[in-house]
Design a protein around this motif. Structure first.
Motif, PDB file in Angstrom:
ATOM      1  N   TYR A 112      63.624  -6.932  33.200  1.00  0.00           N
ATOM      2  CA  TYR A 112      64.990  -7.389  33.438  1.00  0.00           C
ATOM      3  C   TYR A 112      65.778  -7.447  32.127  1.00  0.00           C
ATOM      4  CZ  TYR A 112      68.904 -10.396  34.633  1.00  0.00           C
ATOM      5  OH  TYR A 112      70.176 -10.906  34.799  1.00  0.00           O
ATOM      6  N   SER A 113      67.001  -6.956  32.178  1.00  0.00           N
ATOM      7  CA  SER A 113      67.871  -7.016  31.003  1.00  0.00           C
ATOM      8  C   SER A 113      69.324  -6.915  31.464  1.00  0.00           C
ATOM      9  CB  SER A 113      67.550  -5.872  30.024  1.00  0.00           C
ATOM     10  OG  SER A 113      67.791  -4.619  30.644  1.00  0.00           O
ATOM     11  N   GLY A 114      70.222  -7.019  30.534  1.00  0.00           N
ATOM     12  CA  GLY A 114      71.642  -6.819  30.855  1.00  0.00           C
ATOM     13  C   GLY A 114      72.458  -8.084  30.751  1.00  0.00           C
ATOM     14  N   GLU A 115      72.007  -9.149  31.411  1.00  0.00           N
ATOM     15  CA  GLU A 115      72.715 -10.428  31.371  1.00  0.00           C
ATOM     16  C   GLU A 115      72.100 -11.337  30.302  1.00  0.00           C
ATOM     17  OE1 GLU A 115      75.322 -11.704  33.257  1.00  0.00           O
ATOM     18  OE2 GLU A 115      75.624  -9.730  34.144  1.00  0.00           O
ATOM     19  N   THR A 116      72.893 -12.264  29.808  1.00  0.00           N
ATOM     20  CA  THR A 116      72.375 -13.280  28.891  1.00  0.00           C
ATOM     21  C   THR A 116      72.696 -14.665  29.445  1.00  0.00           C
ATOM     22  OG1 THR A 116      74.388 -13.115  27.553  1.00  0.00           O
ATOM     23  CG2 THR A 116      72.467 -11.850  26.819  1.00  0.00           C
TER      24      THR A 116
END
Length: 240
Positions: A112-116
Motif C-alpha cells: 500500500y502506498s499513495g496516501e499519508t
C-alpha cells in the motif's frame, strides 16, 4: 487460492452464523490456542487499557492497519476521526463494511502506498505483521513513508520471554535456533478448514527501540500492560 480463514470466521459471526471459534496452532511453540470470535467484535468498554490508550492518542487522519472486524475503526469513526481500515483479508474488509466502517482498503500493508497519515494504528500485536526480526527495517521504513510530517505510529506487542523455562539462577533457557525468540509460526483452523502457516513476530521493547533507531525513528514506551505487553509510539526523528 489461499483460504481466508479469519475473514470467513468474521463474516460468519457478523451474519449470525457463529457456531465455533478459530483455533490457532504454533509449531514453533508447540501450542494450540483458541481465538474467541466475540472478542474480535468487542466495543471500547471491553478493550484492554493498552488499546483504549492508543485510541485516545490517535490524531488527524488515521490508518487502522490489520483492522480485522473494524472495532477500532468504528470507535474512532464514532468520535468523528477520519479513519480508514486496511486489511489483506477480503472477509475482514467485508465485515468492516457491513458493520458500518465508511473507508476501507483491501491490500497488504507492504503493497500500500499513495496516501499519508497523521497516525498509523497497529493494535493486537500489530508489529507481528513484519513476520520476522530481519524484516523490521523494511517494515518500519515502509510505515515511515506513509506518515505525514509530525505523524506517529502507535503499536502494541508482547515480550514472550516468559514462555521459556527459567533456571534456578533466574536465567531463561531459550532454544538455540539461530532466530530471535519472538519469531513464531501460526496456522489457523476454522470449521475443519486449515489456513496456510504464516510468520508472526512478538517483539520486546528494547528490540523495538533498536529497530526504530536503525529506521530513523524515535520511540517511546507509552504504557506497560499487566503481562509483558506494552504500547509504544514511534515518530520521525528530524535529527537523523
Amino acid at each position: 487460492m489461499t483460504k481466508d480463514i479469519l475473514g470467513q470466521a468474521l463474516l460468519d459471526y457478523q451474519n449470525e452464523n457463529y457456531s465455533e471459534d478459530i483455533t490457532t496452532y504454533s509449531p514453533t511453540l508447540d501450542e494450540e490456542d483458541v481465538m474467541p470470535l466475540p472478542y474480535l467484535f468487542r466495543d471500547y468498554s471491553q478493550m484492554p487499557q493498552l488499546e483504549k490508550k492508543a485510541l485516545r492518542l490517535c490524531k488527524g487522519k488515521v490508518l487502522d492497519i490489520g483492522a480485522g472486524s473494524g472495532s477500532h475503526s468504528l470507535y474512532l469513526q464514532e468520535k468523528k476521526v477520519d479513519v480508514t481500515a486496511l486489511d489483506n483479508s477480503s472477509g475482514a474488509i467485508e465485515t468492516c463494511r457491513l458493520r458500518g466502517v465508511e473507508k476501507t482498503i483491501l491490500q497488504p500493508i507492504l503493497e500500500y502506498s499513495g496516501e499519508t497519515y497523521d497516525t498509523l494504528l497497529l493494535l493486537m500485536n500489530g508489529i507481528g505483521l513484519a513476520g520476522r526480526a530481519a524484516n523490521l527495517n523494511t517494515f518500519l521504513k515502509h510505515l515511515t513513508s506513509l506518515l505525514k510530517p509530525n505523524g506517529q505510529i502507535l503499536l502494541d506487542s508482547s515480550d514472550i520471554i516468559y514462555m521459556f523455562e527459567e533456571d534456578e539462577d533466574g536465567g531463561v533457557w531459550v532454544p538455540n535456533t539461530g532466530n530471535y525468540y519472538g519469531e513464531v509460526d501460526f496456522q489457523m483452523t476454522y470449521k475443519e478448514q486449515k489456513g496456510k502457516t504464516f510468520n508472526w513476530l512478538y517483539l520486546d521493547y528494547k528490540s523495538l527501540e533498536n529497530a526504530a533507531e536503525l529506521a530513523g525513528l524515535s520511540c517511546e514506551m507509552v504504557l506497560e500492560g499487566e503481562h509483558y505487553d506494552y504500547l509504544a509510539r514511534l515518530w520521525k526523528d528530524s535529527s537523523k
